[in-house]
Design a protein around this motif. Structure first.
Motif, PDB file in Angstrom:
ATOM      1  N   GLY A 234      49.694 -15.251  66.153  1.00  0.00           N
ATOM      2  CA  GLY A 234      49.309 -14.216  67.101  1.00  0.00           C
ATOM      3  C   GLY A 234      48.350 -14.755  68.139  1.00  0.00           C
ATOM      4  N   LYS A 235      47.741 -13.869  68.895  1.00  0.00           N
ATOM      5  CA  LYS A 235      46.788 -14.285  69.926  1.00  0.00           C
ATOM      6  C   LYS A 235      45.456 -14.705  69.324  1.00  0.00           C
TER       7      LYS A 235
ATOM      8  N   TYR B 124      52.436  -7.123  63.425  1.00  0.00           N
ATOM      9  CA  TYR B 124      51.246  -7.973  63.512  1.00  0.00           C
ATOM     10  C   TYR B 124      50.459  -7.873  62.203  1.00  0.00           C
TER      11      TYR B 124
ATOM     12  N   TYR C 193      58.551 -14.179  69.432  1.00  0.00           N
ATOM     13  CA  TYR C 193      57.225 -13.803  69.912  1.00  0.00           C
ATOM     14  C   TYR C 193      56.448 -15.058  70.286  1.00  0.00           C
TER      15      TYR C 193
ATOM     16  N   PRO D  35      52.333 -15.892  71.912  1.00  0.00           N
ATOM     17  CA  PRO D  35      51.059 -15.230  72.234  1.00  0.00           C
ATOM     18  C   PRO D  35      50.650 -15.410  73.691  1.00  0.00           C
ATOM     19  N   ALA D  36      51.577 -15.139  74.590  1.00  0.00           N
ATOM     20  CA  ALA D  36      51.277 -15.204  76.015  1.00  0.00           C
ATOM     21  C   ALA D  36      50.766 -13.848  76.483  1.00  0.00           C
ATOM     22  N   SER D  37      49.948 -13.851  77.528  1.00  0.00           N
ATOM     23  CA  SER D  37      49.456 -12.578  78.054  1.00  0.00           C
ATOM     24  C   SER D  37      50.577 -11.796  78.717  1.00  0.00           C
TER      25      SER D  37
ATOM     26  N   ARG E 299      54.870 -12.199  78.604  1.00  0.00           N
ATOM     27  CA  ARG E 299      55.941 -13.034  78.083  1.00  0.00           C
ATOM     28  C   ARG E 299      56.922 -13.494  79.159  1.00  0.00           C
TER      29      ARG E 299
ATOM     30  N   TYR F 169      51.042 -20.433  77.200  1.00  0.00           N
ATOM     31  CA  TYR F 169      50.063 -19.898  76.255  1.00  0.00           C
ATOM     32  C   TYR F 169      49.362 -21.046  75.544  1.00  0.00           C
TER      33      TYR F 169
ATOM     34  N   SER G  52      47.541 -22.261  71.670  1.00  0.00           N
ATOM     35  CA  SER G  52      47.496 -21.980  70.236  1.00  0.00           C
ATOM     36  C   SER G  52      46.475 -22.898  69.579  1.00  0.00           C
TER      37      SER G  52
ATOM     38  N   CYS H  51      42.852 -23.849  79.616  1.00  0.00           N
ATOM     39  CA  CYS H  51      43.209 -24.188  78.235  1.00  0.00           C
ATOM     40  C   CYS H  51      42.632 -25.540  77.842  1.00  0.00           C
TER      41      CYS H  51
END
Length: 624
Positions: free
Chosen positions: A184-185, A251, A405, A407-409, A411, A416, A418, A447
């Motif tokens: 997930g994020k 989630y 899925y 975890p991009a703000s 999609r 993203y 991680s 990042c």
């Protein structure tokens, strides 16, 4: 002098001859030809023969809850030919009535839906063209509808339906299938995505989960789907269209680091009954910076293959099943996977996404399966992709963004980050503009800059297209070596100062279907002469091409480059193992046997990361 000129001329002639041969081979062997596109559906006709028949058994599949079953086909034709073939259709009624025209003035052909797979009638019956009789075994997966089989004459280029089989189906075609995990994020969050035939008006989707010995938790899931109009063009909107069913994502939050959790997927129907998947389990991610053994597998361009040999996929993505098998066999030694673009190669034939998720289910249901966007997922003219080609077959990102899925703000913008223990991964989207000043460039910069290297010393940059270095010569439209760029144009020119400034350890790419490793490098110059055990500062970034997971292989230029340490024209994947904050092992493994064919180690202290080198020194003033 004359001899030197002659040798140079001979060398140039040999290189030009090589390029000519390579271009011819690529016209013949290009990986971009989707097998289902070989069927000329616009010419298809119904020409049923009285003495032709095809029978499928058993008629009911999945009685024991299995999501994949083998069926046996018995068939005969009064006029057999070596180019007769059998198509698998789902839904079973594949007439024109099932395929509305794109507009009121255009009418579909008699056969307007592509088969989900096909095989030649003589495949396991060498005497078929003499006897006119054959038996064929095919594997089907649960894809939310019934199936039928058609015997065709006329080959793929002029197909005529001569016989249609009985219908067969799974006991519960709507059952939840093919779970795929993703981080997930937040580091302590795991997502579970799966496919079913249940809409939100029919059932409530959820995941039942919990650690061993603890009470189970029910976490609800969101539901997505799409229709033809969500897609961008043919074949995705036409002959390749198939109802995708419903995609659910739940989630699972506030996980304890490294704890084993069991889970299963559920749907509560409106009548109060429950539909369950089988039981699965996963290990939660380590705390960011946690010192523990952490093992990461990375590859691109795998696609899918058929275990029954259908669809000619052995000539399209021949290494795919070998890669999948090796990952399954070594799953106990894998914590997370990054599939960096060109996921299923559906190319607009939507049924193939179900086929792919079924193939990777033993992996994706047990460890996070993180993906990146590639040209075969995203690219389509006029849809905002950086490259205006037609590689996605009209999918324009919709399938990848829905089926998995990330975890991009947003999609639709498939970039993203991680965090996994001692690793920070920055995943770029090469199908959107990455150049300086763009939204994605700002993300990449943040990042790389925001990671705490004392806690997460291993900084890895991932992308589909090669933004670093590649010696590829022939790969569809890619001509890196011929162009003299040895990478995607404007790739490293835009990003290498960021990689250098923030001391990126390794950049890994797909797109080119082979394996290659460079020295630690900056601005085309090797910054470290070591090849297998790097101690102390790298002073540059090691660039890896790992695009040989399954799709057709790409050749190398005969030119010798100073920065290319290891090349391999074969199928494989790479693995990173972090033992602690100071020791990292890199391995390249071949898909055929899982053995290591190239490797290196990095050993260093925290202070080595911040050692001053060209274009990565902190600014100083008189006070300092």
């Amino acid at each position: 002098m004359m001899k030197q000129k002659t040798e140079m001329g001979d060398s140039k002639f040999v290189f030009l001859a090589y390029l000519l041969l390579c271009s011819v081979l690529q016209m013949v062997l290009s990986h971009g030809v989707q097998p289902l596109s070989r069927v000329a559906l616009h010419k298809a006709m119904f020409s049923l023969l009285d003495l032709a028949h095809i029978q499928a058994s058993p008629s009911l599949l999945g009685i024991q809850g299995h999501t994949a079953e083998w069926v046996t086909l018995e068939y005969s034709s009064p006029s057999p030919s070596t180019d007769d073939w059998i198509g698998v259709f789902s839904p079973a009624n594949f007439s024109a009535a099932m395929c509305p025209a794109e507009n009121g003035r255009v009418f579909p052909p008699l056969l307007c839906s592509a088969p989900i797979k096909y095989q030649y009638a003589s495949y396991s019956n060498p005497q078929y063209n003499i006897t006119g009789k054959g038996i064929l075994k095919l594997q089907l997966i649960n894809q939310r509808s019934d199936f039928s089989f058609a015997l065709f004459s006329g080959g793929l280029s002029n197909p005529k339906v001569v016989a249609v089989s009985n219908k067969i189906s799974f006991a519960n075609p709507n059952a939840p299938v093919y779970p795929r995990l993703a981080l997930g994020k937040l580091w302590n969050e795991m997502t579970v995505t799966w496919t079913s035939g249940y809409g939100i008006n029919e059932a409530e989707p959820f995941v039942q989960w919990g650690a061993k010995g603890e009470d189970h938790i029910h976490s609800p899931a969101g539901t997505l789907t799409f229709n033809r109009e969500s897609l961008c063009g043919a074949p995705a909107r036409t002959v390749g269209w198939r109802d995708p069913g419903y995609i659910h994502t739940s989630y699972l939050r506030e996980l304890w680091p490294n704890r084993i959790y069991k889970y299963k997927i559920g749907h509560r129907l409106n009548n109060g009954t429950y539909i369950w998947s089988r039981n699965y389990q996963f290990r939660a991610a380590p705390f960011p910076g946690q010192k523990s053994l952490q093992q990461v597998v990375i590859f691109g361009d795998m696609g899918k293959d058929e275990v029954d040999g259908s669809n000619e996929y052995n000539n399209f993505q021949r290494g795919s099943l070998n890669t999948t098998r090796q990952l399954i066999e070594d799953l106990e030694n894998i914590d997370i996977i990054f599939h960096i673009g060109d996921i299923s190669y559906a190319n607009g034939y939507l049924s193939q996404w179900d086929q792919f998720t079924a193939q990777v289910e033993p992996i994706a249901s047990a460890v996070p399966y993180m993906i990146a966007s590639g040209n075969h997922e995203r690219d389509w003219p006029g849809t905002g992709s950086f490259y205006q080609n037609m590689d996605s077959g009209g999918e324009c990102g919709v399938l990848a963004e829905t089926m998995f899925y990330v975890p991009a703000s947003n999609r639709a913008k498939f970039w993203y980050s991680s965090d996994y223990g001692m690793f920070r991964f920055c995943i770029a989207d090469t199908e959107h503009d990455w150049r300086e000043g763009t939204e994605q460039y700002k993300f990449i910069e943040h990042c790389l800059a925001s990671v705490d290297r004392q806690k997460q010393p291993w900084l890895i940059f991932l992308a589909h297209r090669v933004l670093g270095y590649s010696s590829c010569t022939c790969h569809d439209e890619i001509c890196y070596a011929e162009e003299g760029s040895f990478a995607e144009p404007m790739g490293r020119e835009s990003l290498q100062k960021l990689w250098q400034k923030h001391k990126v350890d390794i950049g890994i790419y797909g797109h080119v279907h082979n394996y290659e490793r460079t020295c630690p490098i900056y601005q085309n110059i090797c910054t470290n002469e070591e090849k297998h055990h790097y101690k102390g500062p790298l002073n540059g970034t090691i660039h890896i091409v790992a695009g040989g997971a399954g799709a057709y292989l790409s050749s190398f230029t005969p030119l010798k480059t100073t920065w290319s340490i290891f090349r391999d024209y074969d199928y494989g994947f790479v693995k990173l193992t972090a033992f602690d904050h100071s020791n990292l092992l890199f391995e390249y493994k071949k898909s055929r046997d899982g053995k290591v064919y190239d490797s290196f180690k990095i050993s260093r202290d925290y202070r080595d990361i911040f050692a001053c080198t060209i274009d990565s020194c902190p600014s100083r003033n008189s006070a300092s």
